[in-house]
Design an enzyme around this catalytic site. Structure first.
Site, PDB file in Angstrom:
ATOM      1  N   TYR A  80      54.909  30.219  43.180  1.00  0.00           N
ATOM      2  CA  TYR A  80      54.723  31.368  44.086  1.00  0.00           C
ATOM      3  C   TYR A  80      53.489  32.200  43.802  1.00  0.00           C
ATOM      4  O   TYR A  80      53.252  33.191  44.473  1.00  0.00           O
ATOM      5  CB  TYR A  80      55.970  32.272  44.069  1.00  0.00           C
ATOM      6  CG  TYR A  80      56.470  32.678  42.695  1.00  0.00           C
ATOM      7  CD1 TYR A  80      55.860  33.691  41.981  1.00  0.00           C
ATOM      8  CD2 TYR A  80      57.557  32.029  42.118  1.00  0.00           C
ATOM      9  CE1 TYR A  80      56.319  34.060  40.731  1.00  0.00           C
ATOM     10  CE2 TYR A  80      58.023  32.386  40.858  1.00  0.00           C
ATOM     11  CZ  TYR A  80      57.398  33.399  40.170  1.00  0.00           C
ATOM     12  OH  TYR A  80      57.850  33.747  38.925  1.00  0.00           O
ATOM     13  N   LYS A  81      52.693  31.815  42.810  1.00  0.00           N
ATOM     14  CA  LYS A  81      51.479  32.595  42.509  1.00  0.00           C
ATOM     15  C   LYS A  81      50.300  32.002  43.283  1.00  0.00           C
ATOM     16  O   LYS A  81      50.287  32.087  44.510  1.00  0.00           O
ATOM     17  CB  LYS A  81      51.280  32.630  41.000  1.00  0.00           C
ATOM     18  CG  LYS A  81      52.394  33.444  40.328  1.00  0.00           C
ATOM     19  CD  LYS A  81      52.363  33.434  38.826  1.00  0.00           C
ATOM     20  CE  LYS A  81      53.507  34.305  38.298  1.00  0.00           C
ATOM     21  NZ  LYS A  81      53.810  34.060  36.885  1.00  0.00           N
ATOM     22  N   PHE A 135      53.763  35.366  28.185  1.00  0.00           N
ATOM     23  CA  PHE A 135      54.662  36.074  29.096  1.00  0.00           C
ATOM     24  C   PHE A 135      56.066  36.099  28.484  1.00  0.00           C
ATOM     25  O   PHE A 135      56.532  35.090  27.945  1.00  0.00           O
ATOM     26  CB  PHE A 135      54.669  35.351  30.443  1.00  0.00           C
ATOM     27  CG  PHE A 135      55.363  36.112  31.531  1.00  0.00           C
ATOM     28  CD1 PHE A 135      54.796  37.241  32.095  1.00  0.00           C
ATOM     29  CD2 PHE A 135      56.594  35.696  31.999  1.00  0.00           C
ATOM     30  CE1 PHE A 135      55.435  37.942  33.107  1.00  0.00           C
ATOM     31  CE2 PHE A 135      57.245  36.394  33.016  1.00  0.00           C
ATOM     32  CZ  PHE A 135      56.660  37.521  33.564  1.00  0.00           C
ATOM     33  N   ARG A 178      46.055  45.842  36.856  1.00  0.00           N
ATOM     34  CA  ARG A 178      45.730  44.421  36.966  1.00  0.00           C
ATOM     35  C   ARG A 178      45.394  44.084  38.415  1.00  0.00           C
ATOM     36  O   ARG A 178      46.112  44.478  39.334  1.00  0.00           O
ATOM     37  CB  ARG A 178      46.944  43.624  36.493  1.00  0.00           C
ATOM     38  CG  ARG A 178      46.729  42.156  36.406  1.00  0.00           C
ATOM     39  CD  ARG A 178      47.968  41.493  35.840  1.00  0.00           C
ATOM     40  NE  ARG A 178      49.021  41.417  36.851  1.00  0.00           N
ATOM     41  CZ  ARG A 178      49.971  40.465  36.886  1.00  0.00           C
ATOM     42  NH1 ARG A 178      49.995  39.530  35.937  1.00  0.00           N
ATOM     43  NH2 ARG A 178      50.882  40.455  37.822  1.00  0.00           N
ATOM     44  N   ASP A 208      51.622  26.554  29.825  1.00  0.00           N
ATOM     45  CA  ASP A 208      52.121  27.239  31.011  1.00  0.00           C
ATOM     46  C   ASP A 208      50.907  27.542  31.900  1.00  0.00           C
ATOM     47  O   ASP A 208      49.996  28.265  31.485  1.00  0.00           O
ATOM     48  CB  ASP A 208      52.866  28.516  30.606  1.00  0.00           C
ATOM     49  CG  ASP A 208      53.568  29.167  31.792  1.00  0.00           C
ATOM     50  OD1 ASP A 208      53.070  29.034  32.929  1.00  0.00           O
ATOM     51  OD2 ASP A 208      54.600  29.830  31.571  1.00  0.00           O
TER      52      ASP A 208
END
Ligand SMILES: *Cc1c(COP(=O)(O)O)cnc(C)c1O
Length: 412
Positions: A222-223, A126, A371, A197
């Protein structure tokens, strides 16, 4: 025989995780395939945050730092996350953002390998991870560099100058899942450290940091942890590395005695030295509600369901959307795929907007990826049916080809 909607409903009927959907407030007419980017709202969150505001803040005011245990939240929530990622109590801390935590851990890893100059990552990582590494390398000077390998070539690219291998376990675009155990072993064999990560791993199934021998890790609140927009992130430092280094964001809450108000910095013992400033309490309270939703479920069941949903999604797309230019962008083999599926299409952006307009929320990742996140805690197999059914309709009728679906918003 092709799969029909009744078969999907039968899978829901037999799903041991089905009851967990009631822990969330999801709108009925929405199929939410973006829980890998912003987890759904737990039913408990609004009440718990409101109570914290009304009582702890409104009535008890500053005494809540002690009385409501606000000061302990970074460690206490860290211990909850430790149970989800295969760490021991006292090895995980909730603080800051993923980007900032990565900076602290990268600084630690470079300091523990002072004779080496290379941070090794991959081209699927990312961007913020890469940007933070570039920033730190520039700050350190002395020849420190970030080097990128293709995801499949990481193991062969580790050499005697590699200080740290910094990877995201699940690729945010393709869903490709690295072998954390094998790559950690390869790094260690070459004398390098690892930073993992877990942004797209934590909360989606079993993670075994200790079992893999990982040196450091970060992840997102928050995922799949359902902590709410901008929820604080977490970091993992195993006991063996905790007192070996003093991280450079040496704020007062990482001090050995913050309320002694000394002039000189003295790091706290243990993982607390990775704290910097005052934690965002309302966000911490919301994050705890999210963590509790995940802790209530069996991690192996979550993983099994996500794999099965991914297989179902791919099968339905291939049965019902053939001939419209979609190509599979994620691994077909569920064991090497995270909790998401993705496809490429030259008109991916407009197709995703057309899906959103019909209540199927996925997202688009440049240049051409559609996605779909598969949060196993609250999605139903019937949602996969509805999503692929709308996708087939949109492709067959070219409903995506309207001006309003081509217009780009700030956040995709
Ligand atoms: C989502 C995500 C982040 C987010 O970082 P923030 O600092 O919380 O904005 C970082 N890394 C990866 C791999 C991600 O998927």
């Amino acid at each position: 025989m092709p799969i029909d909607r009744a078969a999907c409903k039968a899978l829901d009927h037999a799903d041991p995780l089905a009851r967990h959907r009631d822990d969330f407030t999801l709108p009925d007419d929405v199929v939410y395939l973006d829980g890998n980017s912003l987890g759904a709202l737990p039913r408990a969150t609004a009440g718990r945050v409101a109570a914290c505001i009304a009582k702890d803040w409104g009535q008890d005011l500053i005494t809540s730092w002690n009385k409501a245990g606000w000061i302990d939240l970074p460690r206490r929530l860290g211990d909850k996350i430790a149970r989800l990622v295969g760490a021991a109590p006292g090895e995980v801390l909730v603080a800051d953002s993923t980007s900032v935590n990565l900076f602290k851990l990268l600084a630690a890893a470079l300091a523990l390998r002072p004779e080496r100059r290379t941070i090794l990552s991959d081209t699927g990582n990312f961007p913020t991870d890469l940007y933070m590494a570039q920033g730190l390398a520039a700050l350190r000077g002395a020849g420190h560099v970030l080097r990128l390998a293709e995801p499949a070539d990481v193991a062969h690219s580790i050499d005697g100058d590699t200080a740290v291998v910094m990877l995201t376990e699940v690729d945010y675009r393709t869903g490709r899942r690295h072998d954390m155990r094998a790559l950690t072993a390869a790094a260690h064999a070459a004398g390098a450290l690892t930073i993992w990560d877990l942004a797209h791993s934590a909360g989606a199934g079993p993670v075994d940091l200790a079992g893999c021998g990982a040196d450091f890790a970060v992840g997102c609140g928050y995922k799949f942890l359902n902590g709410g927009p901008g929820a604080p992130a977490f970091l993992y430092v195993p006991t063996r590395h905790q007192d070996a280094f003093v991280q450079p964001l040496s704020g007062w809450l990482g001090h050995a005695a913050p309320f002694a108000f000394e002039h000189g910095y003295r790091p706290a013992e243990g993982v607390s030295r990775y704290l910097c400033g005052t934690p965002p309490i309302l966000s911490m309270v919301a994050l705890e509600c999210g963590l509790d939703t995940v802790l209530a479920a069996d991690p192996a069941a979550l993983r099994a369901k996500a794999m099965r949903m991914g297989d179902l999604f791919i099968t339905l797309v291939e049965e019902r959307c053939a001939g419209h230019g979609l190509t599979l962008a994620c691994p077909r083999d569920a064991t090497t795929r995270g909790s998401q599926v993705s496809f490429r299409h030259p008109q991916g952006y407009a197709i995703v907007q057309a899906l959103v307009a019909r209540g199927v929320i996925g997202d688009f990742r440049a240049p051409d990826i559609l996605r779909f996140g598969l949060a196993p805690l609250y999605l139903r197999y019937d949602d996969i049916w509805r999503a692929t059914d709308e996708l087939a309709g949109i492709l067959a009728t070219r409903a995506w080809d309207q001006e309003r679906f081509h217009r780009r918003a700030a956040v995709t």
